[in-house]
Design a protein around this motif. Structure first.
Motif, PDB file in Angstrom:
ATOM      1  N   ALA A 135      14.820  10.627  -4.527  1.00 24.30           N
ATOM      2  CA  ALA A 135      16.013  11.894  -4.047  1.00 24.30           C
ATOM      3  C   ALA A 135      16.073  13.124  -4.627  1.00 24.30           C
ATOM      4  N   VAL A 136      15.566  13.150  -5.940  1.00 28.20           N
ATOM      5  CA  VAL A 136      15.542  14.354  -6.559  1.00 28.20           C
ATOM      6  C   VAL A 136      14.507  15.444  -5.710  1.00 28.20           C
ATOM      7  N   HIS A 137      13.473  14.908  -5.154  1.00 26.97           N
ATOM      8  CA  HIS A 137      12.515  15.750  -4.534  1.00 26.97           C
ATOM      9  C   HIS A 137      12.507  15.634  -3.078  1.00 26.97           C
ATOM     10  N   ALA A 138      13.897  15.077  -2.723  1.00 28.10           N
ATOM     11  CA  ALA A 138      13.838  14.913  -1.056  1.00 28.10           C
ATOM     12  C   ALA A 138      13.750  15.955  -0.296  1.00 28.10           C
ATOM     13  N   ASP A 139      14.143  17.025  -0.522  1.00 29.89           N
ATOM     14  CA  ASP A 139      13.949  18.483   0.421  1.00 29.89           C
ATOM     15  C   ASP A 139      12.417  19.008   0.303  1.00 29.89           C
ATOM     16  N   ALA A 140      11.834  18.839  -0.650  1.00 31.76           N
ATOM     17  CA  ALA A 140      10.314  19.079  -0.772  1.00 31.76           C
ATOM     18  C   ALA A 140       9.456  18.043   0.115  1.00 31.76           C
ATOM     19  N   LEU A 141       9.846  16.546  -0.243  1.00 35.54           N
ATOM     20  CA  LEU A 141       9.062  15.878   0.530  1.00 35.54           C
ATOM     21  C   LEU A 141       9.425  15.927   2.063  1.00 35.54           C
ATOM     22  N   ALA A 142      10.447  16.099   2.472  1.00 37.21           N
ATOM     23  CA  ALA A 142      11.132  16.328   3.698  1.00 37.21           C
ATOM     24  C   ALA A 142      10.169  17.627   4.293  1.00 37.21           C
ATOM     25  N   MET A 143      10.064  18.438   3.686  1.00 35.40           N
ATOM     26  CA  MET A 143       9.302  19.669   3.900  1.00 35.40           C
ATOM     27  C   MET A 143       7.522  19.439   4.347  1.00 35.40           C
ATOM     28  N   LEU A 144       7.251  18.458   3.193  1.00 29.58           N
ATOM     29  CA  LEU A 144       5.855  18.091   3.433  1.00 29.58           C
ATOM     30  C   LEU A 144       5.691  17.106   4.846  1.00 29.58           C
ATOM     31  N   LYS A 145       6.785  16.332   5.188  1.00 33.67           N
ATOM     32  CA  LYS A 145       6.541  15.539   6.366  1.00 33.67           C
ATOM     33  C   LYS A 145       6.641  16.443   7.557  1.00 33.67           C
ATOM     34  N   HIS A 146       7.345  17.347   7.700  1.00 38.90           N
ATOM     35  CA  HIS A 146       7.507  18.354   8.791  1.00 38.90           C
ATOM     36  C   HIS A 146       6.404  19.191   8.899  1.00 38.90           C
ATOM     37  N   ARG A 147       5.824  19.431   7.991  1.00 38.27           N
ATOM     38  CA  ARG A 147       5.110  20.600   7.964  1.00 38.27           C
ATOM     39  C   ARG A 147       3.602  20.485   7.739  1.00 38.27           C
ATOM     40  N   HIS A 148       3.429  19.597   6.981  1.00 37.02           N
ATOM     41  CA  HIS A 148       1.984  19.561   6.014  1.00 37.02           C
ATOM     42  C   HIS A 148       1.211  18.146   5.783  1.00 37.02           C
ATOM     43  N   LEU A 149       1.823  17.271   6.792  1.00 42.69           N
ATOM     44  CA  LEU A 149       0.939  15.880   6.844  1.00 42.69           C
ATOM     45  C   LEU A 149      -0.330  16.110   7.374  1.00 42.69           C
ATOM     46  N   GLY A 150      -1.555  15.631   6.641  1.00 38.20           N
ATOM     47  CA  GLY A 150      -2.648  15.699   6.844  1.00 38.20           C
ATOM     48  C   GLY A 150      -3.106  14.989   8.582  1.00 38.20           C
ATOM     49  N   PRO A 151      -4.179  15.411   8.982  1.00 33.48           N
ATOM     50  CA  PRO A 151      -4.543  14.661  10.176  1.00 33.48           C
ATOM     51  C   PRO A 151      -4.797  13.326  10.102  1.00 33.48           C
ATOM     52  N   LYS A 152      -4.438  12.512  11.126  1.00 33.12           N
ATOM     53  CA  LYS A 152      -4.346  11.172  11.157  1.00 33.12           C
ATOM     54  C   LYS A 152      -5.962  10.576  10.662  1.00 33.12           C
ATOM     55  N   ARG A 153      -6.833  11.293  11.310  1.00 34.97           N
ATOM     56  CA  ARG A 153      -8.234  10.774  11.073  1.00 34.97           C
ATOM     57  C   ARG A 153      -8.545  10.580   9.722  1.00 34.97           C
ATOM     58  N   LEU A 154      -7.866  11.751   8.647  1.00 33.68           N
ATOM     59  CA  LEU A 154      -8.268  11.588   7.328  1.00 33.68           C
ATOM     60  C   LEU A 154      -7.127  11.073   6.419  1.00 33.68           C
ATOM     61  N   LEU A 155      -5.898  10.761   7.007  1.00 37.04           N
ATOM     62  CA  LEU A 155      -5.027  10.288   5.950  1.00 37.04           C
ATOM     63  C   LEU A 155      -5.328   8.946   5.035  1.00 37.04           C
ATOM     64  N   PRO A 156      -5.005   9.135   3.814  1.00 39.00           N
ATOM     65  CA  PRO A 156      -5.189   7.928   3.133  1.00 39.00           C
ATOM     66  C   PRO A 156      -4.229   6.905   3.338  1.00 39.00           C
ATOM     67  N   ARG A 157      -4.615   5.448   3.133  1.00 41.82           N
ATOM     68  CA  ARG A 157      -3.832   4.630   3.489  1.00 41.82           C
ATOM     69  C   ARG A 157      -2.956   3.929   2.053  1.00 41.82           C
ATOM     70  N   VAL A 158      -2.127   3.147   1.990  1.00 38.04           N
ATOM     71  CA  VAL A 158      -1.313   2.801   0.942  1.00 38.04           C
ATOM     72  C   VAL A 158      -2.352   1.836   0.036  1.00 38.04           C
ATOM     73  N   LYS A 159      -2.535   1.938  -1.196  1.00 37.37           N
ATOM     74  CA  LYS A 159      -3.075   1.198  -2.163  1.00 37.37           C
ATOM     75  C   LYS A 159      -2.422   0.846  -3.322  1.00 37.37           C
ATOM     76  N   ALA A 160      -1.544   1.769  -3.860  1.00 42.77           N
ATOM     77  CA  ALA A 160      -0.798   1.632  -5.251  1.00 42.77           C
ATOM     78  C   ALA A 160       0.403   0.693  -4.861  1.00 42.77           C
ATOM     79  N   PRO A 161       0.667  -0.005  -5.958  1.00 38.73           N
ATOM     80  CA  PRO A 161       1.747  -0.918  -5.804  1.00 38.73           C
ATOM     81  C   PRO A 161       2.974  -0.386  -5.801  1.00 38.73           C
ATOM     82  N   ASN A 162       3.388   0.778  -6.049  1.00 40.01           N
ATOM     83  CA  ASN A 162       4.610   1.386  -6.160  1.00 40.01           C
ATOM     84  C   ASN A 162       4.478   2.794  -5.534  1.00 40.01           C
ATOM     85  N   VAL A 163       5.152   2.949  -4.194  1.00 41.74           N
ATOM     86  CA  VAL A 163       4.703   4.108  -3.295  1.00 41.74           C
ATOM     87  C   VAL A 163       6.523   4.351  -2.845  1.00 41.74           C
TER      88      VAL A 163
END
Length: 252
Positions: free
Chosen positions: A153-181
């Motif tokens: 929640a402390v980083h909500a605006d920054a994370l929302a900005m990443l979602k809206h403008r900076h997500l990687g291409p689907k063909r290269l996106l990492p999948r979830v692996k860590a237990p806590n994400v």
């Protein structure tokens, strides 16, 4: 390899065990002694792991005093077939990058001495990295970019900005692996406040984004270091020409 003298600073690669130990002590000071959550530091004053033996360690020192003010490490990979050996592969499923044919460089453990507030240090660090990337013919730069603290929640605006403008291409996106994400791309519905987002964005990540970098759709919660981090990639060919000229001017 490389060496760089810029203004007040000298950049060089670690040559001896004592150099690596100095980098590990600075990392401990930056990542563990100064945790955002206030947790009491433990250990022997050195941040070390098995990946240190596989990496080149970069030291940025003051010319006048020899004080180490910044360090980071680099793992040079021939192509994506070796990406499972990287530090990032502990936390992200990187199968989508295994078929990447170009040369890759993982940058990690980047930190600046807590008492050093000179913005020129970051500029010099990127100049040195640019020199290495050009010399070695790197095609993709990647690593983990950290937010201090584990409360999304402390980083909500920054994370929302990443979602809206900076997500990687689907063909290269990492999948979830860590237990806590925290799956911010799926969970955040808010429109980011641009000013708050950029103020909260870590300086290293902000620089990646200015070069056209992209991030994973989820953040890994690292309670050992008291941080949240996102996988970050920068395709060298996609860096804006004006940005390349600025970086190479520092590297020259």
């Amino acid at each position: 390899m490389f060496a760089l003298r810029k203004g007040r600073y000298i950049v060089r690669l670690a040559e001896r065990a004592a150099d690596v130990e100095a980098a590990q002590r600075l990392r401990y000071l930056a990542f563990i002694s100064n945790r955002a959550d206030g947790a009491v530091a433990e250990g022997d004053g050195a941040d070390a792991d098995a990946f240190d033996a596989c990496c080149h360690h970069v030291l940025i020192e003051e010319r006048a005093t020899g004080r180490l003010v910044c360090t980071f490490r680099m793992m040079d990979l021939d192509n994506g077939a070796a990406i499972s050996q990287s530090y990032s592969a502990q936390y992200y499923g990187l199968e989508a990058l295994e078929s990447y044919e170009g040369r890759m460089l993982e940058m990690g453990r980047f930190c600046i001495h807590p008492e050093c507030h000179d913005p020129d240090v970051l500029r010099v660090a990127w100049g040195a990295l640019t020199q290495y990337v050009d010399t070695r013919g790197i095609d993709l730069l990647f690593g983990c970019s950290s937010f201090m603290g584990t409360d999304w929640a402390v980083h909500a605006d920054a994370l929302a900005m990443l979602k809206h403008r900076h997500l990687g291409p689907k063909r290269l996106l990492p999948r979830v692996k860590a237990p806590n994400v925290f799956k911010f791309a799926a969970r955040l519905r808010r429109k980011p406040d641009a000013k708050r987002a950029m103020r909260a964005m870590p300086p290293l990540l902000k620089t990646y984004l200015m070069m056209g970098g992209w991030v994973s759709d989820h953040a890994v919660v690292d309670r050992a270091l008291g941080t949240m981090h996102v996988f970050t990639g920068v395709e060298i060919a996609a860096i804006p020409p004006a940005r390349k000229r600025l970086l190479r001017a520092v590297a020259g």
